[in-house]
Motif scaffolding. Structure first.
Motif, PDB file in Angstrom:
ATOM      1  N   CYS A  40     -65.628 -44.966   9.505  1.00 38.78           N
ATOM      2  CA  CYS A  40     -65.578 -43.993   8.417  1.00 38.78           C
ATOM      3  C   CYS A  40     -66.897 -43.874   7.644  1.00 38.78           C
ATOM      4  CB  CYS A  40     -64.429 -44.340   7.467  1.00 38.78           C
ATOM      5  SG  CYS A  40     -62.824 -43.951   8.198  1.00 38.78           S
ATOM      6  N   LYS A  55     -63.293 -32.844  11.218  1.00 37.46           N
ATOM      7  CA  LYS A  55     -62.667 -32.564   9.920  1.00 37.46           C
ATOM      8  C   LYS A  55     -61.384 -33.363   9.742  1.00 37.46           C
ATOM      9  CE  LYS A  55     -64.503 -27.950   9.123  1.00 37.46           C
ATOM     10  NZ  LYS A  55     -64.180 -26.523   8.972  1.00 37.46           N
ATOM     11  N   GLN A  56     -60.576 -33.415  10.786  1.00 39.04           N
ATOM     12  CA  GLN A  56     -59.322 -34.167  10.723  1.00 39.04           C
ATOM     13  C   GLN A  56     -59.600 -35.652  10.541  1.00 39.04           C
ATOM     14  OE1 GLN A  56     -56.981 -33.938  14.292  1.00 39.04           O
ATOM     15  NE2 GLN A  56     -55.084 -34.307  13.191  1.00 39.04           N
ATOM     16  N   SER A  59     -60.858 -36.360   6.997  1.00 44.72           N
ATOM     17  CA  SER A  59     -59.730 -36.285   6.080  1.00 44.72           C
ATOM     18  C   SER A  59     -58.902 -37.567   6.133  1.00 44.72           C
ATOM     19  CB  SER A  59     -58.864 -35.085   6.435  1.00 44.72           C
ATOM     20  OG  SER A  59     -57.747 -35.022   5.602  1.00 44.72           O
ATOM     21  N   CYS A  61     -60.033 -40.486   6.963  1.00 45.76           N
ATOM     22  CA  CYS A  61     -60.842 -41.552   6.351  1.00 45.76           C
ATOM     23  C   CYS A  61     -60.706 -41.532   4.830  1.00 45.76           C
ATOM     24  CB  CYS A  61     -62.314 -41.389   6.733  1.00 45.76           C
ATOM     25  SG  CYS A  61     -62.689 -41.947   8.400  1.00 45.76           S
ATOM     26  N   LEU A  62     -60.668 -40.352   4.250  1.00 45.81           N
ATOM     27  CA  LEU A  62     -60.539 -40.250   2.799  1.00 45.81           C
ATOM     28  C   LEU A  62     -59.181 -40.727   2.307  1.00 45.81           C
ATOM     29  CD1 LEU A  62     -62.244 -36.805   2.189  1.00 45.81           C
ATOM     30  CD2 LEU A  62     -63.134 -39.058   1.622  1.00 45.81           C
ATOM     31  N   ARG A  63     -58.176 -40.626   3.148  1.00 43.82           N
ATOM     32  CA  ARG A  63     -56.815 -40.959   2.738  1.00 43.82           C
ATOM     33  C   ARG A  63     -56.385 -42.365   3.146  1.00 43.82           C
ATOM     34  NH1 ARG A  63     -57.083 -35.623   3.283  1.00 43.82           N
ATOM     35  NH2 ARG A  63     -55.879 -34.297   1.908  1.00 43.82           N
TER      36      ARG A  63
END
Length: 76
Positions: A40, A55-56, A59, A61-63
């Motif tokens: 990440c 993008k997926q 996303s 990684c952020l969550r």
């Protein structure tokens, strides 16, 4: 052009359309890497070639982690 020639041309065009529409060259998407601290990092996210997969993955990684809490849905 008589009716026989016209129907032959129409049949040939129809067959060409059907054969080209059933092409087996369907693009495949690569699987995203495993979500962890090393993968990440921004430089490793940038290495993912496919934009939709990148993008997926970003996303996800952020969550990751126990601190993420999704916000409530707002109905305006």
């Amino acid at each position: 052009m008589n009716v026989t020639q016209l129907s032959s041309v129409a049949l040939a065009a129809l067959m060409a359309g059907l054969v080209s529409a059933c092409s087996p060259d369907i693009p495949t998407t690569k699987e995203a890497p495993t979500v962890n601290d090393e993968n990440c990092k921004p430089e490793n996210i940038a290495k993912v070639d496919d934009e939709a997969t990148r993008k997926q993955f970003a996303s996800a990684c952020l969550r990751r982690g126990p601190d993420f809490k999704a916000s409530e849905k707002k109905a305006w």
